[in-house]
Design a protein around this motif. Structure first.
Motif, short mmCIF file in Angstrom:
data_model
loop_
_atom_site.label_atom_id
_atom_site.label_comp_id
_atom_site.label_asym_id
_atom_site.label_seq_id
_atom_site.Cartn_x
_atom_site.Cartn_y
_atom_site.Cartn_z
N ALA A 13 9.73 57.46 15.13
CA ALA A 13 10.01 58.89 15.23
C ALA A 13 11.51 59.17 15.25
O ALA A 13 12.00 60.10 14.59
N ILE A 14 12.25 58.38 16.00
CA ILE A 14 13.70 58.55 16.05
C ILE A 14 14.29 58.37 14.65
O ILE A 14 15.13 59.16 14.19
N SER A 15 13.85 57.33 13.96
CA SER A 15 14.42 56.99 12.66
C SER A 15 14.07 58.00 11.59
O SER A 15 14.84 58.20 10.64
N THR A 16 12.91 58.66 11.71
CA THR A 16 12.49 59.62 10.69
C THR A 16 12.86 61.05 11.02
O THR A 16 13.29 61.81 10.15
N LEU A 17 12.70 61.43 12.29
CA LEU A 17 12.92 62.82 12.69
C LEU A 17 14.33 63.07 13.22
O LEU A 17 14.76 64.22 13.29
N MET A 18 15.02 62.00 13.58
CA MET A 18 16.39 62.12 14.09
C MET A 18 17.27 61.12 13.34
O MET A 18 17.88 60.24 13.95
N PRO A 19 17.31 61.21 12.02
CA PRO A 19 18.01 60.19 11.22
C PRO A 19 19.45 60.02 11.65
O PRO A 19 20.15 60.99 11.92
N GLY A 20 19.87 58.75 11.72
CA GLY A 20 21.23 58.43 12.14
C GLY A 20 21.35 58.08 13.60
O GLY A 20 22.34 57.43 14.00
#
Length: 212
Positions: free
Chosen positions: A115-122
């Motif tokens: 979720a972090i990698s897809t919804l909060m990229p970077g």
């Protein structure tokens, strides 16, 4: 590989689990891969084909959207990245490991990394905490922590996730157990925190920024 497709109603994202080793540090990711492999497919043959789609309620201040994350994985590649991961996943599914009681918890961490990698990229995980929320931190500045609190439920769908977020309410309407959202908002040492909640059956999730 991450691919996103926008429509009028939802955002669809295809994400390969092996991509986590690019988006996040290996040390945080590696121990969550086998639990995700064991937990996500479930026991029903009809539900064990890729992609494994999670319907995610993604909420930040001023924005609420539905995201469909289609999770895939390349087993030979994951085996190269984490030797023995397939055997580990089989033991977790069969309950033949001392980690048998922690599969849901560890899988929720792995899916939170997704979720972090897809919804909060970077955003990249800096560290994980023991015994104190939030579990996962982006910023460890004393008195100004920024991170994500994760939790998983095997069954129950959104109602189970809402109980985690808001607390359990008795039949008479009295709150008998506090929810994670209010507890996190009350913490004066946290500057930013998100809740990442996952249910395996049905496959639903909530990713919500609860502070600020």
């Amino acid at each position: 590989m991450v691919a996103a497709k926008r429509s009028a109603e939802v955002i669809e994202i295809r994400y390969g689990l092996e991509q986590l080793f690019t988006d996040q540090d290996h040390d945080w990711v590696s121990d969550t891969i086998a639990p995700v492999l064991a937990w996500v497919p479930g026991s029903s043959r009809s539900k064990r084909s890729q992609p494994f789609r999670f319907v995610v309620d993604d909420v930040t201040p001023g924005r609420s959207r539905t995201v469909h994350i289609g999770l895939t994985w390349d087993l030979p590649l994951l085996e190269r990245l984490v030797p023995g991961v397939q055997a580990h996943a089989r033991r977790l599914r069969d309950g033949r490991t001392a980690q048998r009681e922690h599969v849901t918890e560890l899988a929720a961490y792995g899916l939170t990394f997704v979720a972090i990698s897809t919804l909060m990229p970077g955003r990249r995980v800096k560290t994980m905490r023991k015994g104190s929320a939030p579990d996962i931190l982006f910023d460890v500045t004393p008195g100004s922590l920024r991170g994500v609190e994760a939790a998983g439920r095997a069954t129950g769908g959104r109602s189970a996730l809402l109980a985690v977020r808001d607390g359990v309410v008795s039949r008479r309407g009295a709150r008998v157990a506090g929810g994670k959202a209010s507890e996190l908002r009350a913490r004066r040492d946290i500057a930013e925190v998100h809740l990442s909640l996952w249910c395996a059956s049905p496959r639903v999730s909530m990713m919500e920024q609860v502070k600020p």
